[in-house]
Design a protein around this motif. Structure first.
Motif, PDB file in Angstrom:
ATOM      1  N   ARG A  56     -28.792 -50.554  46.801  1.00 36.20           N
ATOM      2  CA  ARG A  56     -29.174 -50.176  45.580  1.00 36.20           C
ATOM      3  C   ARG A  56     -30.550 -50.644  45.657  1.00 36.20           C
ATOM      4  O   ARG A  56     -31.394 -49.527  44.810  1.00 36.20           O
ATOM      5  CB  ARG A  56     -28.481 -51.600  44.772  1.00 36.20           C
ATOM      6  N   LYS A  59     -32.812 -47.811  46.582  1.00 36.07           N
ATOM      7  CA  LYS A  59     -32.477 -46.727  45.994  1.00 36.07           C
ATOM      8  C   LYS A  59     -33.083 -46.430  44.990  1.00 36.07           C
ATOM      9  O   LYS A  59     -33.960 -45.683  44.815  1.00 36.07           O
ATOM     10  CB  LYS A  59     -31.146 -46.286  45.932  1.00 36.07           C
TER      11      LYS A  59
ATOM     12  N   GLY B  73     -21.093 -50.346  40.526  1.00 35.29           N
ATOM     13  CA  GLY B  73     -22.744 -50.236  39.544  1.00 35.29           C
ATOM     14  C   GLY B  73     -23.034 -48.826  39.912  1.00 35.29           C
ATOM     15  O   GLY B  73     -23.426 -48.100  39.107  1.00 35.29           O
ATOM     16  N   GLU B  74     -22.620 -48.065  40.834  1.00 33.89           N
ATOM     17  CA  GLU B  74     -23.480 -46.472  40.749  1.00 33.89           C
ATOM     18  C   GLU B  74     -21.883 -45.768  41.059  1.00 33.89           C
ATOM     19  O   GLU B  74     -22.421 -45.012  40.574  1.00 33.89           O
ATOM     20  CB  GLU B  74     -23.198 -47.068  42.985  1.00 33.89           C
ATOM     21  N   VAL B  77     -23.980 -45.288  37.301  1.00 38.76           N
ATOM     22  CA  VAL B  77     -25.222 -45.095  37.589  1.00 38.76           C
ATOM     23  C   VAL B  77     -24.432 -43.346  38.008  1.00 38.76           C
ATOM     24  O   VAL B  77     -25.412 -42.144  37.318  1.00 38.76           O
ATOM     25  CB  VAL B  77     -25.401 -45.244  38.816  1.00 38.76           C
ATOM     26  N   GLU B  81     -25.584 -40.090  35.278  1.00 39.65           N
ATOM     27  CA  GLU B  81     -26.090 -39.128  35.605  1.00 39.65           C
ATOM     28  C   GLU B  81     -26.012 -37.619  35.628  1.00 39.65           C
ATOM     29  O   GLU B  81     -26.601 -36.654  34.973  1.00 39.65           O
ATOM     30  CB  GLU B  81     -26.582 -38.961  37.515  1.00 39.65           C
TER      31      GLU B  81
END
Lengths: 128, 367
Positions: A56, A59, B73-74, B77, B81
């Protein structure tokens, strides 16, 4: 302070994981597992990055332009060719330096308040 | 050149880790999934070389929060986005934002429900069913077979997978929360999730698994009556409490300590329970031979001096419950203290404990 300097100072403070990764890559290009092991060694085991935290951070650092993927691939006889190697960009080096300066400033402040003992790190001329 | 086959623990661990990566958004998984998997495999190999299977177990305790933190978390994100991309489009901000939210919910929502239900199943429920199936096979097979490949290595990954959830679920609050969340997620995934047959079957299995869990994990005290003996386990829990207490056996948790305070002249046993989580003590009263359940009392009354019953005598009136045909149970570790005889000499009360697990108060007939 020039415009670029102002821009990268907006990135500060860095997260501990990002700063540690930058410190490792300041010593040369590394692949993910090597970064994890070196961070662990550099912090005497106090920081153990997991693959999730590592990638993460990578990235985000790639998208911020702090690091880049190395174009060179290791010799398949010596290493797994699927590994990706990362290296610092010029911006990454400047940001790491600026973060180190910021932390040194904090140390100086702590010493002036008699919270720390030992020699005071001298500020570098002109900052990072 | 000779090649070394990796131990099954490593292969299983890496496969499970790869499965857990499915919780991450697809884009992130495509870009970094293979790299994360490779880094995990390197870490697992090193942990195994240093500390064996326990090293890999310790590694998992670090990896689970890492992989789930990354997934959450991703997803956040990715959501930001998508919203940012939609807000920069030409449509009015409010309309675009609403469209983005609806689009996000309609694509991510059903998948998230499905993934959530499957995570509860994979991490908390299914390992215990796998272990139960293994125990069944274990009972059916002769002992010289179960200790040989390919059966012996099957138990290790299963015990390895049941230990961490047992630590967490061995608390009634946690157990009820996870069960409720799993039921809600599984029902929602069945109703609104992706219509893929394999997924639907897995979600249904999770739902049934959660509902049947208390019956699967029926609590088995550390002592059972010997033939012809009467035995009461005053601390025998009910259905849900029983599942939690059985999980405490798996997780080697001892949530309460007990102390036999003594008997009153009219045959009431008093014992004290010290609850570790709340740092509190409470006193219970129980009369053997009746149908009444133990009840809380403020203070024990009328305790009279009674005889001590040696542990050796207690062990003659009980036996250890067998947890598998090949396990030779022992009472030496289950009954470590002497008991207290009732005033009329008919009963003896003592403490029994699982070797590394919860304790019980039991009363055995001495006739």
């Amino acid at each position: 302070m020039n415009h670029a300097g102002a821009e990268f100072r907006d990135m500060l403070p860095l997260t501990p994981a990002v700063f540690q990764i930058l410190l490792v890559l300041a010593g040369g290009e590394r692949h993910g597992y090597a970064i994890m092991k070196e961070v662990e060694a550099n912090t005497d085991g106090r920081m153990q990055l997991g693959p999730g935290t590592l990638y993460r951070s990578i990235k985000r650092m790639l998208s911020d332009g702090l690091i880049e993927e190395s174009a060179e691939r290791p010799d398949p006889a010596l290493d797994d060719e699927r590994r990706r190697y990362y290296q610092l960009t010029a911006l990454g080096r400047r940001v790491a330096g600026a973060e180190a300066e910021r932390l040194a400033g904090l140390v100086r402040l702590a010493q002036s308040k008699r919270l720390l003992h030992g020699p005071v790190p001298a500020p570098t001329a002109g900052g990072a | 050149m000779a090649t070394h086959r990796p131990p099954s623990t490593l292969a299983t661990s890496t496969a499970v880790y790869a499965l857990l990566l499915c919780a991450c958004p697809a884009g992130y998984r495509r870009a970094y999934g293979p790299l994360m998997r490779q880094a995990f495999a390197d870490l697992a190999r090193e942990a195994y070389a240093r500390h064996g299977a326990w090293g890999v177990a310790a590694l998992w305790l670090r990896m689970l929060p890492d992989v789930f933190g990354t997934a959450v978390g991703e997803h956040i994100v990715a959501l930001k986005e998508r919203r940012a991309a939609a807000n920069t489009a030409l449509a009015p901000a409010g309309v675009q934002g609403g469209y983005t939210m609806r689009s996000t919910l309609s694509t991510t929502g059903p998948r998230a429900l499905s993934i959530g239900a499957l995570l509860v199943g994979v991490l908390c429920i299914w390992p215990f069913y796998a272990l139960a199936a293994y125990a069944l096979v274990w009972r059916l097979l002769p002992s010289n077979v179960v200790y040989s490949p390919p059966f012996s290595w099957l138990a290790t990954p299963m015990l390895f997978w049941t230990f961490p959830p047992s630590l967490f679920l061995g608390d009634l609050g946690h157990y009820l929360t996870i069960s409720a969340a799993g039921i809600v997620l599984a029902v929602a995934a069945l109703l609104f999730g992706p219509r893929r047959r394999l997924l639907l079957a897995a979600e249904a299995l999770t739902l049934v698994g959660i509902l049947a869990f208390p019956w699967l994990l029926h609590y088995q005290p550390p002592v059972a009556p010997a033939p012809g003996s009467a035995l009461y386990v005053t601390t025998q829990p009910g259905l849900l409490d029983g599942a939690v207490k059985e999980l405490q056996v798996f997780g080697e948790l001892i949530p309460s300590d007990y102390e036999v305070l003594g008997w009153s002249g009219d045959g009431v046993l008093y014992y004290r329970e010290a609850v570790k989580a709340t740092q509190t003590t409470r006193t219970w009263a129980y009369t053997p031979g009746g149908d009444a359940r133990p009840h809380l009392v403020a203070t024990p009354t009328g305790i009279v001096p009674t005889a001590v019953v040696p542990g050796k005598v207690l062990r003659e009136h009980v036996r250890a419950p067998s947890r598998g045909a090949s396990v030779e149970p022992t009472l030496l570790n289950s009954i470590r203290q002497d008991g207290a005889a009732s005033p009329d000499g008919r009963w003896a009360a003592a403490i029994a404990n699982h070797i590394y697990g919860p304790k019980d108060i039991f009363i055995v007939g001495l006739d």
